[in-house]
Write a protein that holds these residues in place. Structure first.
Motif, PDB file in Angstrom:
ATOM      1  N   PHE A 224      43.374 -28.963  97.182  1.00 24.85           N
ATOM      2  CA  PHE A 224      44.922 -29.099  97.088  1.00 24.85           C
ATOM      3  C   PHE A 224      45.668 -28.635  95.808  1.00 24.85           C
ATOM      4  CE2 PHE A 224      44.142 -31.680 100.943  1.00 24.85           C
ATOM      5  CZ  PHE A 224      44.234 -30.572 101.565  1.00 24.85           C
ATOM      6  N   GLU A 225      46.227 -27.359  95.684  1.00 22.39           N
ATOM      7  CA  GLU A 225      47.210 -27.253  94.352  1.00 22.39           C
ATOM      8  C   GLU A 225      47.912 -27.884  93.760  1.00 22.39           C
ATOM      9  OE1 GLU A 225      48.844 -23.723  91.232  1.00 22.39           O
ATOM     10  OE2 GLU A 225      48.038 -23.318  93.284  1.00 22.39           O
ATOM     11  N   MET A 226      48.141 -29.441  92.523  1.00 19.95           N
ATOM     12  CA  MET A 226      49.311 -30.053  92.391  1.00 19.95           C
ATOM     13  C   MET A 226      50.024 -29.289  91.286  1.00 19.95           C
ATOM     14  SD  MET A 226      48.843 -33.836  91.813  1.00 19.95           S
ATOM     15  CE  MET A 226      48.404 -33.646  90.078  1.00 19.95           C
ATOM     16  N   GLN A 227      51.229 -28.873  91.022  1.00 17.30           N
ATOM     17  CA  GLN A 227      52.401 -28.661  89.962  1.00 17.30           C
ATOM     18  C   GLN A 227      51.789 -30.388  89.540  1.00 17.30           C
ATOM     19  OE1 GLN A 227      53.165 -25.752  89.946  1.00 17.30           O
ATOM     20  NE2 GLN A 227      51.968 -25.392  91.398  1.00 17.30           N
ATOM     21  N   VAL A 228      52.428 -29.811  87.641  1.00 18.82           N
ATOM     22  CA  VAL A 228      52.193 -30.874  87.049  1.00 18.82           C
ATOM     23  C   VAL A 228      53.479 -32.057  86.512  1.00 18.82           C
ATOM     24  CG1 VAL A 228      51.106 -31.571  84.726  1.00 18.82           C
ATOM     25  CG2 VAL A 228      49.782 -30.958  85.800  1.00 18.82           C
ATOM     26  N   HIS A 229      54.370 -32.178  87.165  1.00 23.72           N
ATOM     27  CA  HIS A 229      55.474 -32.933  87.463  1.00 23.72           C
ATOM     28  C   HIS A 229      56.102 -34.322  87.990  1.00 23.72           C
ATOM     29  CE1 HIS A 229      57.297 -31.654  90.560  1.00 23.72           C
ATOM     30  NE2 HIS A 229      56.512 -29.850  90.518  1.00 23.72           N
ATOM     31  N   ALA A 244      42.381 -37.491  98.693  1.00 25.17           N
ATOM     32  CA  ALA A 244      43.051 -35.799  98.910  1.00 25.17           C
ATOM     33  C   ALA A 244      42.206 -36.122  97.411  1.00 25.17           C
ATOM     34  CB  ALA A 244      44.015 -35.529  98.425  1.00 25.17           C
ATOM     35  N   ALA A 245      41.365 -34.991  97.216  1.00 29.26           N
ATOM     36  CA  ALA A 245      41.316 -33.877  96.169  1.00 29.26           C
ATOM     37  C   ALA A 245      42.072 -32.738  95.738  1.00 29.26           C
ATOM     38  CB  ALA A 245      39.875 -33.376  96.329  1.00 29.26           C
ATOM     39  N   THR A 246      42.676 -32.675  94.376  1.00 25.61           N
ATOM     40  CA  THR A 246      43.688 -31.412  93.833  1.00 25.61           C
ATOM     41  C   THR A 246      42.927 -30.726  92.842  1.00 25.61           C
ATOM     42  OG1 THR A 246      44.853 -33.122  91.992  1.00 25.61           O
ATOM     43  CG2 THR A 246      45.366 -33.378  94.404  1.00 25.61           C
ATOM     44  N   MET A 247      44.138 -29.716  92.670  1.00 27.23           N
ATOM     45  CA  MET A 247      43.536 -28.721  91.256  1.00 27.23           C
ATOM     46  C   MET A 247      45.151 -28.649  90.606  1.00 27.23           C
ATOM     47  SD  MET A 247      44.314 -25.197  90.283  1.00 27.23           S
ATOM     48  CE  MET A 247      44.455 -24.623  91.377  1.00 27.23           C
ATOM     49  N   VAL A 248      44.332 -28.611  89.468  1.00 28.40           N
ATOM     50  CA  VAL A 248      45.971 -28.458  88.476  1.00 28.40           C
ATOM     51  C   VAL A 248      45.580 -27.810  87.958  1.00 28.40           C
ATOM     52  CG1 VAL A 248      46.778 -31.181  88.301  1.00 28.40           C
ATOM     53  CG2 VAL A 248      45.773 -30.220  86.096  1.00 28.40           C
ATOM     54  N   ARG A 249      46.356 -26.613  87.134  1.00 20.94           N
ATOM     55  CA  ARG A 249      46.150 -25.828  86.019  1.00 20.94           C
ATOM     56  C   ARG A 249      45.908 -25.673  84.805  1.00 20.94           C
ATOM     57  NH1 ARG A 249      44.465 -21.244  89.036  1.00 20.94           N
ATOM     58  NH2 ARG A 249      45.844 -21.152  91.270  1.00 20.94           N
ATOM     59  N   GLY A 250      45.096 -25.909  83.677  1.00 26.74           N
ATOM     60  CA  GLY A 250      44.841 -26.728  82.626  1.00 26.74           C
ATOM     61  C   GLY A 250      46.276 -26.194  81.350  1.00 26.74           C
ATOM     62  N   TYR A 251      46.585 -24.384  82.065  1.00 24.53           N
ATOM     63  CA  TYR A 251      47.621 -23.771  81.098  1.00 24.53           C
ATOM     64  C   TYR A 251      49.268 -24.975  81.357  1.00 24.53           C
ATOM     65  CZ  TYR A 251      48.615 -21.521  84.916  1.00 24.53           C
ATOM     66  OH  TYR A 251      49.471 -20.417  86.146  1.00 24.53           O
ATOM     67  N   GLN A 252      49.481 -26.118  82.390  1.00 22.29           N
ATOM     68  CA  GLN A 252      50.173 -26.947  82.058  1.00 22.29           C
ATOM     69  C   GLN A 252      50.748 -28.417  81.270  1.00 22.29           C
ATOM     70  OE1 GLN A 252      50.997 -27.146  86.968  1.00 22.29           O
ATOM     71  NE2 GLN A 252      51.482 -25.013  87.295  1.00 22.29           N
ATOM     72  N   LEU A 253      49.491 -28.154  81.319  1.00 25.17           N
ATOM     73  CA  LEU A 253      48.693 -29.581  80.325  1.00 25.17           C
ATOM     74  C   LEU A 253      49.343 -29.190  79.454  1.00 25.17           C
ATOM     75  CD1 LEU A 253      45.584 -30.539  82.015  1.00 25.17           C
ATOM     76  CD2 LEU A 253      47.736 -31.434  82.745  1.00 25.17           C
TER      77      LEU A 253
END
Length: 289
Positions: A224-229, A244-253
């Motif tokens: 599941f995609e997770m926003q970084v906040h 759960a297993a999640t995905m985050v976008r590297g450019y949000q870090l």
């Protein structure tokens, strides 16, 4: 689908048999999809999460298409699997079908496919693989809508770069970049598929979704995609739970502190769209945790 192999497919099998694919055996194997154009990413992968795979005795291969003679370096690129398909964006569907043919018949249970701009949290991957062991496939679901200009600027064929994808769609499928898991049985099914039958399919993940759909096997949620906040972190734990297993976008870090915070979360499996610098930051944070 069960026609005899073409000469190109026979060459793929022959090439695979001499490039170390025999070692791709065990409960889990991993394919990292790349190309010669992005070979500068490989050392960063090898020094970070691919090293973690080795430590856990999980076999992997960096997957590429046809490479110019002399491209692969002896003593350095033994972990690269070259298949008989074009090594460009529009060649991805054929590349993946060739990869499944190369893997078919090997002694493995599941294969995880992910792109070369991702960082994978290996312990979380192993936990998720065990938790979803009975599924034919799982990953991060997208669709049925298709972003029809996604390939613009990515293809070698300039006509394709100006031509929207025109295929129809009425089903969900996996986000190929974020990674998806396939069972041995599903790989066997894919290995028998002829590219010509699906010539209009430009996106490899959309092609996979179509093949599964036509065989009555729908895409199953597993990432599941997770926003970084902070609010998103709390929602994931509240509604999905720590398993759960999640995905985050590297450019949000965007800071080292944020990297450390996300790395501390138990459920993050994949970091997608990572630059080499972000990938190294993530790995350093895991090593320090």
């Amino acid at each position: 689908d069960d026609d005899e192999d073409s000469p190109a497919e026979e060459r793929t099998k022959a090439k695979a048999s001499t490039s170390g694919v025999r070692a791709l055996e065990g409960p889990l194997v991993v394919f990292v999809v790349s190309c010669v154009k992005y070979r500068e990413r490989w050392p960063h992968l090898r020094s970070t999460w691919l090293r973690d795979l080795n430590a856990q005795r999980v076999p992997y291969r960096i997957l590429i298409g046809r490479a110019p003679a002399g491209t692969l370096r002896e003593g350095e690129d033994e972990d690269v699997l070259e298949v008989d398909a074009a090594d460009n964006y529009e060649g991805l569907p054929a590349k993946m079908l060739a990869a499944w043919r190369a893997l078919d018949g090997r002694r493995f249970e599941h294969v995880f496919k992910v792109d070369d701009d991702c960082y994978v949290n290996v312990p979380r991957l192993l936990e998720a693989a065990e938790m979803h062991a009975g599924k034919h496939s799982w990953g991060m679901i997208i669709g049925p809508e298709v972003e029809r200009d996604w390939h613009f600027g990515k293809c070698d064929d300039e006509t394709l770069n100006r031509t929207p994808y025109s295929g129809g769609n009425s089903y969900a499928y996996y986000n190929g970049g974020a990674g998806y898991m396939l069972s041995r049985r599903t790989v066997h099914t894919l290995a028998k598929v002829k590219r010509a039958k699906f010539a209009e399919e430009l996106y490899e993940d959309k092609l996979l979704g179509r093949i599964l759909h036509e065989r009555g096997e729908e895409a199953l949620p597993g990432i599941f995609e997770m926003q970084v906040h902070p609010e998103a972190f709390e929602m994931v734990l509240k509604f999905l739970g720590p398993t759960a297993a999640t995905m985050v976008r590297g450019y949000q870090l965007k800071s080292a502190e944020l990297v450390r915070t996300v790395v501390s979360l138990p459920h993050v499996l994949v970091y997608a769209d990572c630059t080499p610098a972000v990938l190294l930051q993530i790995h350093a944070a895991y090593c320090a945790a």
